[in-house]
Design an enzyme around this catalytic site. Structure first.
Site: not given
Length: 257
Positions: A102, A166, A198
């Site tokens: 991430d 995300k 996300k």
């Protein structure tokens, strides 16, 4: 919402959850608890999301064949590290056993008009994340705020071959919102590419979660939402998922260890 609908939402949310501990006080004991909680008597979460320094321990605890993937964060949380440092973070995390990265984009550079800094960062980390590694790109939308900036950041990440986009680090005042989710999901739709989404930060209940995957289903259809295309980044959501599935009040529900 009926109890049956809420229970089905809870089952879906469990399968989409990146169970997260990115607290400053996280330690080995917290990682042991997190790994134990990740597998419940209703099934497992999609992944745990942890600091890079704990990846090797989590891999040892979960083993190589675990259904729970290990995600970690790089360039986190401020998004201001040099590219070479972030690539080194990524390479080490993958060697330690991470399945998913991430990455926080240099969002302040984007706010200052430097799109190339964002492209360069994502491209370099993407090159270090060969298949089957999953790359999730964190836009830090609560700091970007401007709709056009969020849309632009989404499209840059998609063009640079992010597997997911995300919303947030969870470390700023404003994290995931439905308005931002709509912008990002629409950007994915516009791209025509297979990219996941996300939302992270502030998703605490099954009702919250259902609102997000209902939005995604409205845009993409009922069959789109799956762990390959949709995740929640949350630390407290599992408590409400288990309470809902157990039919108990969340204030008294116990986590499964």
């Amino acid at each position: 919402m009926t109890d049956a609908t809420l229970q089905q939402a809870a089952k879906t949310a469990l399968s989409l959850l990146d169970l997260t501990d990115l607290t400053d006080t996280c330690d080995d004991a917290a990682i042991e608890r997190l790994c134990a909680r990740a597998i419940t008597h209703y099934g497992s979460v999609a992944a745990i999301c942890i600091w890079p320094r704990f990846v090797a321990k989590a891999r040892h605890l979960l083993g190589v064949d675990s259904p729970v993937r290990i995600a970690t964060v790089v360039n986190f949380p401020r998004g201001d590290l040099p590219v070479e440092t972030v690539v080194a973070e990524t390479t080490t995390a993958l060697a330690d056993g991470a399945d998913e990265i991430d990455l926080v984009i240099p969002y302040r550079a984007l706010m200052a008009g430097d799109e190339d800094a964002v492209r360069t960062m994502i491209s370099a980390v993407r090159a270090a994340c060969q298949a089957p590694v999953t790359l999730k790109v964190i836009l830090e939308t609560g700091e970007l705020q401007d709709r056009n900036l969020i849309r632009n950041a989404s499209h840059i990440a998609i063009r640079e071959h992010a597997d997911f986009i995300k919303t947030s680090t969870g470390k700023v005042a404003i994290n995931a919102t439905l308005e931002t989710a709509d912008l990002m999901l629409t950007s994915i739709q516009e791209s025509g590419r297979k990219v996941g989404f996300k939302p992270a930060g502030g998703v605490r209940t099954v009702t919250d979660a259902k609102a997000y995957f209902d939005l995604a289903s409205t845009i993409f259809g009922q069959d789109w939402v799956s762990p390959a295309t949709f995740r929640f980044g949350a630390s407290g959501l599992l408590d409400d998922i288990l309470a809902t599935l157990d039919g108990t009040d969340n204030t008294t529900a116990e986590a499964v260890y």
